[in-house]
Structures are given as C-alpha cells and as structure tokens.
Design an enzyme around this catalytic site. Sequence first.
Site, PDB file in Angstrom:
ATOM      1  CD1 TRP A 181      -1.134   2.502   2.251  1.00 16.00           C
ATOM      2  CD2 TRP A 181      -2.864   1.596   1.054  1.00 16.00           C
ATOM      3  NE1 TRP A 181      -1.931   3.286   2.265  1.00 16.00           N
ATOM      4  CE2 TRP A 181      -3.102   3.012   1.500  1.00 16.00           C
ATOM      5  CE3 TRP A 181      -3.888   0.892   0.352  1.00 16.00           C
ATOM      6  CZ2 TRP A 181      -4.222   3.819   1.174  1.00 16.00           C
ATOM      7  CZ3 TRP A 181      -4.910   1.818   0.143  1.00 16.00           C
ATOM      8  CH2 TRP A 181      -5.284   3.105   0.525  1.00 16.00           C
ATOM      9  CG  MET A 182       2.491   5.189  -2.076  1.00 16.37           C
ATOM     10  SD  MET A 182       3.589   5.439  -3.491  1.00 16.37           S
ATOM     11  CE  MET A 182       2.494   5.111  -4.861  1.00 16.37           C
ATOM     12  CG  ASP A 198      -1.236  11.141   2.204  1.00 19.86           C
ATOM     13  OD1 ASP A 198      -2.182  10.595   1.763  1.00 19.86           O
ATOM     14  OD2 ASP A 198      -1.467  11.490   3.297  1.00 19.86           O
ATOM     15  CD  GLN A 242       1.773   8.632   5.536  1.00 21.03           C
ATOM     16  OE1 GLN A 242       0.905   8.248   6.546  1.00 21.03           O
ATOM     17  NE2 GLN A 242       2.969   8.918   6.152  1.00 21.03           N
ATOM     18  NE  ARG A 299      -5.468  13.426   9.169  1.00 22.51           N
ATOM     19  CZ  ARG A 299      -6.639  13.298   9.711  1.00 22.51           C
ATOM     20  NH1 ARG A 299      -6.761  13.342  10.883  1.00 22.51           N
ATOM     21  NH2 ARG A 299      -7.643  13.206   9.015  1.00 22.51           N
TER      22      ARG A 299
HETATM   23  O1  LIG Z   1      -1.445   7.702   6.162  1.00 18.73           O
HETATM   24  C1  LIG Z   1      -2.169   8.849   6.997  1.00 18.73           C
HETATM   25  C2  LIG Z   1      -2.299  10.047   6.307  1.00 18.73           C
HETATM   26  O2  LIG Z   1      -3.130   9.820   5.165  1.00 18.73           O
HETATM   27  C3  LIG Z   1      -4.016  10.939   5.520  1.00 18.73           C
HETATM   28  C4  LIG Z   1      -4.586  11.604   4.212  1.00 18.73           C
HETATM   29  O3  LIG Z   1      -4.606  10.513   3.059  1.00 18.73           O
HETATM   30  O4  LIG Z   1      -5.167  10.787   6.360  1.00 18.73           O
HETATM   31  C5  LIG Z   1      -5.817   9.314   5.936  1.00 18.73           C
HETATM   32  C6  LIG Z   1      -6.883   8.865   7.085  1.00 18.73           C
HETATM   33  O5  LIG Z   1      -7.217   7.557   6.893  1.00 18.73           O
HETATM   34  C7  LIG Z   1      -8.167   7.469   5.825  1.00 18.73           C
HETATM   35  O6  LIG Z   1      -7.601   7.234   4.588  1.00 18.73           O
HETATM   36  C8  LIG Z   1      -6.585   6.143   4.349  1.00 18.73           C
HETATM   37  C9  LIG Z   1      -5.729   6.537   3.199  1.00 18.73           C
HETATM   38  O7  LIG Z   1      -5.538   7.642   3.007  1.00 18.73           O
HETATM   39  C10 LIG Z   1      -7.816   4.971   4.312  1.00 18.73           C
HETATM   40  O8  LIG Z   1      -7.414   3.978   3.641  1.00 18.73           O
HETATM   41  C11 LIG Z   1      -8.215   4.827   5.533  1.00 18.73           C
HETATM   42  O9  LIG Z   1      -9.184   3.876   5.780  1.00 18.73           O
HETATM   43  C12 LIG Z   1      -9.005   5.957   6.271  1.00 18.73           C
HETATM   44  O10 LIG Z   1      -9.438   6.036   7.583  1.00 18.73           O
HETATM   45  O11 LIG Z   1      -6.254   8.909   8.262  1.00 18.73           O
HETATM   46  C13 LIG Z   1      -7.339   9.238   9.229  1.00 18.73           C
HETATM   47  C14 LIG Z   1      -7.517   8.342  10.507  1.00 18.73           C
HETATM   48  O12 LIG Z   1      -8.297   7.182   9.603  1.00 18.73           O
HETATM   49  C15 LIG Z   1      -8.572   9.715   8.526  1.00 18.73           C
HETATM   50  O13 LIG Z   1      -9.268  10.740   9.149  1.00 18.73           O
HETATM   51  C16 LIG Z   1      -7.918   9.962   7.035  1.00 18.73           C
HETATM   52  O14 LIG Z   1      -8.732  10.236   6.094  1.00 18.73           O
HETATM   53  C17 LIG Z   1      -3.624  11.910   6.247  1.00 18.73           C
HETATM   54  O15 LIG Z   1      -3.943  13.203   6.593  1.00 18.73           O
HETATM   55  C18 LIG Z   1      -2.305  11.367   7.080  1.00 18.73           C
HETATM   56  O16 LIG Z   1      -1.602  11.889   7.559  1.00 18.73           O
END
Ligand SMILES: OC[C@H]1O[C@@](CO)(OC[C@@]2(O[C@H]3O[C@H](CO)[C@@H](O)[C@H](O)[C@H]3O)O[C@H](CO)[C@@H](O)[C@@H]2O)[C@@H](O)[C@@H]1O
Length: 579
Positions: A42-43, A45, A61, A171
């Site tokens: 998985w990749m 950001d 990521q 974040r």
């Molecule tokens: O990897 C963490 C960073 O990614 C970000 C923006 O992409 O936040 C992601 C986030 O999680 C969701 O996105 C994931 C993929 O990006 C997804 O697969 C997952 O199921 C989602 O929950 O992380 C938080 C907590 O879950 C959520 O609110 C976000 O959308 C970035 O902000 C983070 O630094």
Amino acid sequence: MGKTLLLLSLLLCSFIIDLEASRQDLNQPYRTGYHFQPPSNWMNDPNGPMVYKGIYHLFYQYNPYGAVWDVRIVWGHSTSLDLVNWTPQPPAFSPSQPSDINGCWSGSVTILPNGTPVILYTGIDQNKSQVQNVAVPVNISDPYLREWSKSPANPLMAPNAVNGINPDRFRDPTTAWMGHDGEWRVIVGSSTDDRRGLAVLYKSRDFFNWTQATKPLHHEDLTGMWECPDFFPVSITGTDCLETSSFGEVKHVLKVSLIETLHDYYTIGSYDREKDVYVPDHGFVQDGSAPRLDYGKFYASKTFYDDVKKRRILWGWVNESSPAKDDIEKGWSGLQSFPRKIWLGESGNELLQWPIEEIETLRETQVKWDNKVLKAGSTIQVHGVTAAQQADVDVSFKVKDLEKADVIEPSWTDPQKICSEEDLSVKSGLGPFGLMVLTSNDMEEYTSVYFRIFKSNDTKYVVLMCSDQSRSSLNEENDKATFGAFVAIDPSQETLSLRTLIDHSIVESYGGGGKVCITSRVYPKLAIGENTNLFVFNKGTQSVDVLGLNAWSLKSAQINGERVSPFSECEDSHSLNQY
Ligand SMILES: OC[C@H]1O[C@@](CO)(OC[C@@]2(O[C@H]3O[C@H](CO)[C@@H](O)[C@H](O)[C@H]3O)O[C@H](CO)[C@@H](O)[C@@H]2O)[C@@H](O)[C@@H]1O
C-alpha cells in the site's frame, strides 16, 4: 581489454533492460511503466519531496505489511537523478518512539539555511493522539539520506487542554517558511467540532521549539477536516517558480485536501506577513467555487521547490478505483501522479500544470499528424504508437462553426454531472470530440477523454472537459465514475489542447494547456498488452479540425527496481547511468 569487456557487458545490460522494459507482465496488467509506485504493498500520500545534493527524494505513506492502509504506516523512501527513474531506499523511519509509536503519518521537508533538510511529520502517539514530530538526517554528507534520527524532544506540537485542538484532527505539517522577522512558520491541518476547517499556525526561532500563533493562518466554516495543507508563493511576473520563503512580487497559494470530498482544492490570494493571515482572492470551497488541482482521482498532494531547475513540482496520490479484495490479490495499491510543474497562469486566477520535461527521455516511436478534418461522427485510429498502453499524446483542436453550439441550460452548473449524463451527449452539436484510449480491438472497452462546447446566453462559450471511464473495463466491480470540469478558454480565439498520459491503469489528462487536469484509474480486461488501441473521435454533429497531433510510445522507467533481470549487476540503474 578489461575496459572493452566492461563496455560490452554494460551494452548487454542496457539491451536486457530495454527488452525487459518493452515486456508487460500479463499477471500484473495494471502495474505502470512510468508512474511512481513501490515494488509492492500500500502507498498513499506523497511526503517530503525535495532535491538534496542533486538527488531527488520522494517519501511516501507506505504499509510494509500489506496492500491496504494501516494506522502504523511508515515513511517509504526512493531517490532519483531525474524524477523519472527511481531507486528504492530503506524506509526513512517507522513507529519507534512514544510520540509516533502508533504511526508515522504525513509531513514535509524544509531545507534550513545551512542546507540541512529537516522533516516535520505527524506521529500517532501512545495515546493515539496526533502530534507533530521532527526527524533529521544522521549523515548530511550522504546525498541519499538513508538514515534519519528522531528528536528526543518530540513531540514538538501537541493538542492539549489549553489549545483545545482535537487530538484526532491535527496533522500533516507543511514545509515551513521564514517570516520577515526571522521566525519560522508552519501550518498544520485541523478542524473544529462544527466543521470549521483550520490551518493552525505555529512559529519558531530554532525549528525545534514551536509556539502556536493566536490565530490560524486561514479557516473556512463548514469545510470539515483539512488534510495535507500546502502553502507556497507563486510569481506574478512570469512562469519562474519560487522557494517557499520567497516574498515580493508574489501571490500565495493555499491548497487543502478535504476529507469530506476527498478532493484537493486551492485558492490564490494574499499573505499578510505582518498579521500572519492569508486572504483568498475569491471564495473558498463551501460554495463549490474553489478550483481543484485535479478533477479525477488525486488527493493529499504536495509541492516542492526544485532549485536545480527553478521550478515548483507537484505530486499527488492517485488512489485505486478497485475493491480492496482486488488490491490484496494484486499485492499493491496506489500510484503517484506523474510529477507536474505548477505555476500561476497569466490571468492570475488559476494555476497551470504540465508534466515535467524529463518525460521526453522516455519517448520512442512518434506519430505526427498535421491538419486533419475530423468529420461529424468519425473515429480515426492513431496507428504507429507501438505501445498504446504506455503513451504520451498531445492533440490540438480548432472548432469553426461555433454558432452551432447548443445553449447550455442554466441548471447545468455541475460539470461532472453533465459529463455523466449520457442522454446529454446526443444533444450536442459541438462534441464530444477527443481521444479514446486503452481501447480494446473490438471497442468493447475504452476510456474517452473529450471536450464539448456550449454557448451560454451571453454569447460566450463554455468548454467542458470529461474523462469517461464507464466503458473502461468489462469488470463491473470497479468505480467507473465519470469526471468533468469546465475549462476557462475561449474557443473562438484559442485552440483547444488535450495532452493525455496513458500508463496501463492510469489516464492522466491535461486540458487547455494545463488549466484543467483529470486523472483516472481504469482496469481493462481486454485492452491490455498488444491489444490496446488509440483513436481520435468526434461524435458531434459538426466537423472539427485536428490542427496537430503528436503521440509517442513511452518506454518503461526504472521504478524502484521492479524490472529484475537475471543479471544482478544490471539492476542498479543509477550505477549504470554513472558510467
Ligand atoms: O496515512 C495517514 C495520512 O493519510 C491522510 C490523508 O490521506 O489521512 C488518512 C486517514 O485515513 C483514511 O485514509 C486512508 C488512506 O489515506 C484510508 O485507507 C483509511 O481507511 C482512512 O481512514 O487517516 C485518518 C484516520 O483514519 C482519516 O481521518 C484520514 O482520512 C493524512 O491526513 C494522514 O497523515
């Protein structure tokens, strides 16, 4: 003699590499030839892109354990000499200290005045709170920056009872910039409980001790959580790009990734350095008016200033459109967009984007057309692009009979909706015309990227650009939503250009010279390998001129060493290039 042998073996190696490049692994038809991806897993950001001692770095990521996202994500790392060919490096860092033990989330690099790159990133701490940490290179004389050390002073910024920041919504620190008073500034994405999106501002003299400013740099009601903000200056006097702390004849751009829509929006505006506030020239996103960096699959993007070529480069995460079970089966998920140069357009109202010039190093066979008439209802194949699943196509159209354009209905304000509603296509006099890419031999599968032109009541024209994935695959399980955007162009004065990068499962299109970008993911079952074709089409009732078309087959780049050859000494592209 020794030298001749070395030369011969190098020639053999590069021949094998080229041969490998032209082959496609039919078990993995959706892996890309020149879009960045790790060898597996998985990749999401892009993180901390930069150039250091002439080497480009991309962190990202990365889940080292599988093809789906995991909270305990790490910073994957690759390096490149040209932003096209990439060598994998060990992950820069993983969860290890209390302030990031539950995950090393997104962040950015700042190059300090002494030339040292420093990473600010979000850690998920022992209490599962989001906090901001710093990491520095262990050995600044290593241009590959293979080892990073986290400060024992982490976290540097944290939610608490006094600042009232929500620990689940704090974040993704930006690249920091130096203010007029010699103090560093950085913003961190956040939101309040009532959905006010925030760019929380912090200041520091030494980069390690940070104090929250009394006001955020910017906020907007009802926009929800702002992920991955990006804040940078753009020149108002030309296409030259500027380092993040530059000031003078500039506008500033604030980009935010909205968790509620999963799109990247930007505004252009003024940054008041004395008051530390940013004021956008036009509205923001709550009225849907803010432009997007890309109207397709593109999220959590980040720019960096490339001081080697004096340009600002944009990376964006291009998510899958397939169900997670398919990602698990293929063993990977997520791409990065092809790196794009980004700058302020002449109007001062929009950003322009264009694939970086280094893409030209991948070009092979070229097909060129001049002045062809695309009759109403015609479809013409672009023969000679030998690798139609890996190509760069640039076409420009001129429409003569603009008065034949249909009048746009006042209620048609949502471009994606217009593009999606098939019954509208039969009404149009001007268009749809454009490209059919990744087309199977019998046209059962294709992705079309096209324009339609409408008249508005005040005799101006409205140009619509669509990327339609609805016929892209016989597999019905994928998300095949059609994307669309209006292109701010006057077709009575200008030609309409469309550049499309095709790469197996990604179609990345630039309309109107980079005014609008639309990126899509597609998973053809039939249009793979040699069974892939490229067409120009005009389904409208009026003919359209193709002023010019240039299409190139692109060879594969060396992306993270996945093209393994039986000759292990051939595998390191950088050591080869250095001979
Ligand atoms: O990897 C963490 C960073 O990614 C970000 C923006 O992409 O936040 C992601 C986030 O999680 C969701 O996105 C994931 C993929 O990006 C997804 O697969 C997952 O199921 C989602 O929950 O992380 C938080 C907590 O879950 C959520 O609110 C976000 O959308 C970035 O902000 C983070 O630094």
